[in-house]
Design a protein around this motif. Structure first.
Motif, PDB file in Angstrom:
ATOM      1  N   ILE A 256      25.426  -2.866 -33.788  1.00 30.37           N
ATOM      2  CA  ILE A 256      24.554  -1.707 -33.677  1.00 30.37           C
ATOM      3  C   ILE A 256      23.086  -2.125 -33.662  1.00 30.37           C
ATOM      4  CG2 ILE A 256      24.791  -1.388 -36.185  1.00 30.37           C
ATOM      5  CD1 ILE A 256      24.281   1.615 -35.710  1.00 30.37           C
ATOM      6  N   THR A 257      22.359  -1.582 -32.713  1.00 32.23           N
ATOM      7  CA  THR A 257      20.905  -1.746 -32.659  1.00 32.23           C
ATOM      8  C   THR A 257      20.286  -0.366 -32.533  1.00 32.23           C
ATOM      9  OG1 THR A 257      21.081  -3.908 -31.580  1.00 32.23           O
ATOM     10  CG2 THR A 257      18.967  -2.777 -31.422  1.00 32.23           C
ATOM     11  N   VAL A 258      19.367  -0.064 -33.440  1.00 36.54           N
ATOM     12  CA  VAL A 258      18.703   1.246 -33.454  1.00 36.54           C
ATOM     13  C   VAL A 258      17.194   1.025 -33.472  1.00 36.54           C
ATOM     14  CG1 VAL A 258      18.476   3.469 -34.619  1.00 36.54           C
ATOM     15  CG2 VAL A 258      20.610   2.165 -34.849  1.00 36.54           C
ATOM     16  N   MET A 259      16.511   1.670 -32.546  1.00 36.70           N
ATOM     17  CA  MET A 259      15.048   1.592 -32.479  1.00 36.70           C
ATOM     18  C   MET A 259      14.479   3.009 -32.506  1.00 36.70           C
ATOM     19  SD  MET A 259      14.701  -1.713 -32.302  1.00 36.70           S
ATOM     20  CE  MET A 259      12.939  -1.864 -31.998  1.00 36.70           C
ATOM     21  N   VAL A 260      13.481   3.222 -33.380  1.00 36.55           N
ATOM     22  CA  VAL A 260      12.869   4.545 -33.538  1.00 36.55           C
ATOM     23  C   VAL A 260      11.372   4.438 -33.256  1.00 36.55           C
ATOM     24  CG1 VAL A 260      12.491   6.496 -35.092  1.00 36.55           C
ATOM     25  CG2 VAL A 260      14.587   5.132 -35.298  1.00 36.55           C
ATOM     26  N   GLU A 261      10.878   5.363 -32.445  1.00 31.08           N
ATOM     27  CA  GLU A 261       9.444   5.444 -32.154  1.00 31.08           C
ATOM     28  C   GLU A 261       8.971   6.882 -32.384  1.00 31.08           C
ATOM     29  OE1 GLU A 261       8.547   2.802 -28.413  1.00 31.08           O
ATOM     30  OE2 GLU A 261      10.529   3.747 -28.157  1.00 31.08           O
ATOM     31  N   ASN A 262       7.665   7.040 -32.451  1.00 34.54           N
ATOM     32  CA  ASN A 262       7.032   8.363 -32.617  1.00 34.54           C
ATOM     33  C   ASN A 262       7.393   9.028 -33.936  1.00 34.54           C
ATOM     34  OD1 ASN A 262       5.958   8.023 -30.028  1.00 34.54           O
ATOM     35  ND2 ASN A 262       7.654   9.123 -29.051  1.00 34.54           N
ATOM     36  N   PHE A 263       7.633   8.246 -34.965  1.00 32.27           N
ATOM     37  CA  PHE A 263       7.900   8.817 -36.290  1.00 32.27           C
ATOM     38  C   PHE A 263       6.577   9.089 -37.006  1.00 32.27           C
ATOM     39  CE2 PHE A 263       8.418   4.198 -36.222  1.00 32.27           C
ATOM     40  CZ  PHE A 263       7.457   3.778 -37.127  1.00 32.27           C
ATOM     41  N   SER A 264       6.631  10.015 -37.955  1.00 34.40           N
ATOM     42  CA  SER A 264       5.407  10.377 -38.679  1.00 34.40           C
ATOM     43  C   SER A 264       5.101   9.380 -39.789  1.00 34.40           C
ATOM     44  CB  SER A 264       5.533  11.789 -39.253  1.00 34.40           C
ATOM     45  OG  SER A 264       6.654  11.876 -40.130  1.00 34.40           O
ATOM     46  N   GLU A 265       6.143   8.827 -40.400  1.00 35.98           N
ATOM     47  CA  GLU A 265       5.978   7.823 -41.454  1.00 35.98           C
ATOM     48  C   GLU A 265       7.204   6.930 -41.481  1.00 35.98           C
ATOM     49  OE1 GLU A 265       5.522   9.916 -45.091  1.00 35.98           O
ATOM     50  OE2 GLU A 265       7.540  10.778 -45.073  1.00 35.98           O
ATOM     51  N   LEU A 266       7.037   5.732 -42.040  1.00 35.30           N
ATOM     52  CA  LEU A 266       8.110   4.751 -42.050  1.00 35.30           C
ATOM     53  C   LEU A 266       9.369   5.288 -42.711  1.00 35.30           C
ATOM     54  CD1 LEU A 266       8.954   1.840 -41.366  1.00 35.30           C
ATOM     55  CD2 LEU A 266       8.051   1.146 -43.597  1.00 35.30           C
ATOM     56  N   ALA A 267       9.208   6.050 -43.781  1.00 30.40           N
ATOM     57  CA  ALA A 267      10.374   6.592 -44.492  1.00 30.40           C
ATOM     58  C   ALA A 267      11.218   7.481 -43.577  1.00 30.40           C
ATOM     59  CB  ALA A 267       9.919   7.374 -45.724  1.00 30.40           C
ATOM     60  N   GLU A 268      10.577   8.195 -42.674  1.00 29.50           N
ATOM     61  CA  GLU A 268      11.319   9.039 -41.735  1.00 29.50           C
ATOM     62  C   GLU A 268      12.165   8.182 -40.798  1.00 29.50           C
ATOM     63  OE1 GLU A 268      10.430  12.671 -38.594  1.00 29.50           O
ATOM     64  OE2 GLU A 268       8.977  11.040 -38.761  1.00 29.50           O
ATOM     65  N   ALA A 269      11.584   7.108 -40.277  1.00 27.66           N
ATOM     66  CA  ALA A 269      12.327   6.211 -39.394  1.00 27.66           C
ATOM     67  C   ALA A 269      13.505   5.578 -40.129  1.00 27.66           C
ATOM     68  CB  ALA A 269      11.397   5.132 -38.851  1.00 27.66           C
ATOM     69  N   ASP A 270      13.285   5.179 -41.377  1.00 28.86           N
ATOM     70  CA  ASP A 270      14.365   4.581 -42.161  1.00 28.86           C
ATOM     71  C   ASP A 270      15.493   5.571 -42.419  1.00 28.86           C
ATOM     72  OD1 ASP A 270      13.484   1.954 -42.396  1.00 28.86           O
ATOM     73  OD2 ASP A 270      12.270   2.369 -44.155  1.00 28.86           O
ATOM     74  N   ARG A 271      15.150   6.827 -42.646  1.00 31.78           N
ATOM     75  CA  ARG A 271      16.194   7.849 -42.847  1.00 31.78           C
ATOM     76  C   ARG A 271      17.054   7.984 -41.595  1.00 31.78           C
ATOM     77  NH1 ARG A 271      12.090  10.597 -45.712  1.00 31.78           N
ATOM     78  NH2 ARG A 271      11.477  11.779 -43.856  1.00 31.78           N
ATOM     79  N   ILE A 272      16.424   7.952 -40.452  1.00 31.96           N
ATOM     80  CA  ILE A 272      17.164   8.078 -39.191  1.00 31.96           C
ATOM     81  C   ILE A 272      18.081   6.876 -38.992  1.00 31.96           C
ATOM     82  CG2 ILE A 272      16.935   8.128 -36.678  1.00 31.96           C
ATOM     83  CD1 ILE A 272      14.265   9.687 -37.162  1.00 31.96           C
ATOM     84  N   ILE A 273      17.539   5.688 -39.174  1.00 33.89           N
ATOM     85  CA  ILE A 273      18.330   4.466 -38.971  1.00 33.89           C
ATOM     86  C   ILE A 273      19.478   4.397 -39.966  1.00 33.89           C
ATOM     87  CG2 ILE A 273      18.286   1.942 -39.071  1.00 33.89           C
ATOM     88  CD1 ILE A 273      15.344   2.134 -38.081  1.00 33.89           C
ATOM     89  N   SER A 274      19.197   4.670 -41.232  1.00 35.53           N
ATOM     90  CA  SER A 274      20.245   4.562 -42.253  1.00 35.53           C
ATOM     91  C   SER A 274      21.324   5.624 -42.064  1.00 35.53           C
ATOM     92  CB  SER A 274      19.644   4.661 -43.658  1.00 35.53           C
ATOM     93  OG  SER A 274      18.985   5.897 -43.856  1.00 35.53           O
ATOM     94  N   THR A 275      20.949   6.809 -41.609  1.00 33.38           N
ATOM     95  CA  THR A 275      21.939   7.861 -41.367  1.00 33.38           C
ATOM     96  C   THR A 275      22.823   7.504 -40.179  1.00 33.38           C
ATOM     97  OG1 THR A 275      20.447   9.547 -42.262  1.00 33.38           O
ATOM     98  CG2 THR A 275      22.281  10.309 -40.900  1.00 33.38           C
ATOM     99  N   ILE A 276      22.231   7.014 -39.112  1.00 30.68           N
ATOM    100  CA  ILE A 276      23.032   6.575 -37.970  1.00 30.68           C
ATOM    101  C   ILE A 276      23.960   5.435 -38.381  1.00 30.68           C
ATOM    102  CG2 ILE A 276      22.933   5.444 -35.708  1.00 30.68           C
ATOM    103  CD1 ILE A 276      20.362   7.055 -35.171  1.00 30.68           C
ATOM    104  N   GLY A 277      23.459   4.511 -39.208  1.00 29.01           N
ATOM    105  CA  GLY A 277      24.302   3.423 -39.702  1.00 29.01           C
ATOM    106  C   GLY A 277      25.494   3.935 -40.493  1.00 29.01           C
ATOM    107  N   LYS A 278      25.239   4.914 -41.360  1.00 26.86           N
ATOM    108  CA  LYS A 278      26.318   5.483 -42.175  1.00 26.86           C
ATOM    109  C   LYS A 278      27.350   6.185 -41.295  1.00 26.86           C
ATOM    110  CE  LYS A 278      25.939   9.491 -44.078  1.00 26.86           C
ATOM    111  NZ  LYS A 278      25.568  10.673 -44.899  1.00 26.86           N
ATOM    112  N   LEU A 279      26.888   7.023 -40.374  1.00 27.33           N
ATOM    113  CA  LEU A 279      27.815   7.763 -39.525  1.00 27.33           C
ATOM    114  C   LEU A 279      28.615   6.822 -38.627  1.00 27.33           C
ATOM    115  CD1 LEU A 279      25.568  10.797 -38.491  1.00 27.33           C
ATOM    116  CD2 LEU A 279      27.239  10.661 -40.352  1.00 27.33           C
ATOM    117  N   ALA A 280      27.959   5.778 -38.138  1.00 29.57           N
ATOM    118  CA  ALA A 280      28.674   4.794 -37.312  1.00 29.57           C
ATOM    119  C   ALA A 280      29.731   4.080 -38.122  1.00 29.57           C
ATOM    120  CB  ALA A 280      27.668   3.784 -36.739  1.00 29.57           C
ATOM    121  N   PHE A 281      29.405   3.720 -39.357  1.00 26.95           N
ATOM    122  CA  PHE A 281      30.374   3.049 -40.228  1.00 26.95           C
ATOM    123  C   PHE A 281      31.574   3.960 -40.511  1.00 26.95           C
ATOM    124  CE2 PHE A 281      31.790   2.694 -44.705  1.00 26.95           C
ATOM    125  CZ  PHE A 281      32.470   1.494 -44.605  1.00 26.95           C
TER     126      PHE A 281
END
Length: 286
Positions: A256-281
């Motif tokens: 899995i490779t996930v790239m996020v752009e146009n986020f308001s803050e780093l924590a928002e990008a991490d929430r997106i990546i970690s949620t996609i990681g969880k759902l994929a798992f």
């Protein structure tokens, strides 16, 4: 209350935990849940990702061929190229390097704070390049390999989007428009080639995977996945892009490779990546 009514009430109470257990025994997030999550993302967020099984079959994706600034994820192909050169006898992991003042750059890593003249092995340097994304160690490795030689290696192996055009923290190069790039599809392909032994021997492939398992930035893919599940991965961060790429070693390994752009803050990008990681798992790896 009659005896019969009392028994019905008693068995109803007993059934509540059983019902809850059955509910939680269901897949916590199947394909539909992943789709629902993605459908409800803020439309201003730019998301590019790909998820594949060990055979390379695509399990889920969104804009996987997009050319994106790589941040520190470029250190994964750099590590693999280094190990390949080591395997042909060009140099050894136990060769030593003496740190120089001119090597030191800011950003991630601890070598920038070490005294000049410090003697370290190249194994230490590549480990630190992954473990804490040490930029000083990375630049030493790039100079050892040759930036242009590494770029040729990428092209020879079919990686057209993935590019190393500058050193870490080279702001002058950035101002001139020189940037490092990747696409989620190419990084995933690199991880698959690593896993399947297409780039390195089995022994060296396992060593690289162990280095990637030691990445200390766990705010992305590993964050919502059970600790007992091994994840070999590398994160990357710039002010305008956050990414994570790796192998989740569940019952069925997924890439899995996930790239996020146009986020308001780093924590928002991490929430997106970690949620996609969880759902994929939950859907593809258990």
């Amino acid at each position: 209350m009659t005896i019969m009514a009392g028994l019905k009430y008693y068995f109803h109470l007993l059934s509540v935990p059983l019902i809850l257990l059955c509910l939680f025994a269901q897949p916590a997030a199947g394909q539909q849940s992943l789709k629902e999550y993605l459908a409800n993302l803020d439309p201003s967020i730019s998301l590019s990702y790909i998820i594949q099984n060990k055979h390379g079959n695509i399990l889920s994706k969104a804009d996987p061929d997009k050319k994106i600034p790589s941040a520190s994820i470029i250190k994964v192909p750099l590590l693999i190229y280094f190990m390949q050169k080591m395997s042909d006898g060009t140099f050894s992991l136990q060769d030593r390097y003496h740190l120089k003042n001119k090597d030191k750059v800011g950003g991630a890593g601890e070598l920038q704070f070490k005294p000049s003249g410090l003697s370290v092995t190249y194994e230490y340097l590549v480990k630190e390049m992954i473990r804490v994304s040490d930029n000083t160690a990375t630049n030493i490795i790039i100079r050892k390999l040759g930036l242009e030689a590494f770029q040729r290696w990428l092209k020879e192996n079919g990686f057209k989007t993935t590019q190393l055009n500058r050193f870490m923290m080279d702001f002058e190069a950035i101002e001139k428009g020189k940037q490092n790039y990747l696409s989620p599809e190419e990084i995933n392909r690199l991880l698959l080639d690593l896993y399947n032994g297409d780039l390195l021997s089995k022994k060296l492939s396992l060593k690289v995977i162990e280095y990637l398992k030691n990445c200390e930035d766990t705010a992305g893919l590993p964050h919502l996945i059970p600790e007992e599940v091994a994840i070999a991965h590398k994160t990357g961060t710039l002010d305008y892009v956050r990414g994570d790429a790796g192998i989740i070693f569940g019952k069925k390994p997924i890439f899995i490779t996930v790239m996020v752009e146009n986020f308001s803050e780093l924590a928002e990008a991490d929430r997106i990546i970690s949620t996609i990681g969880k759902l994929a798992f939950l859907e593809f790896s258990r």
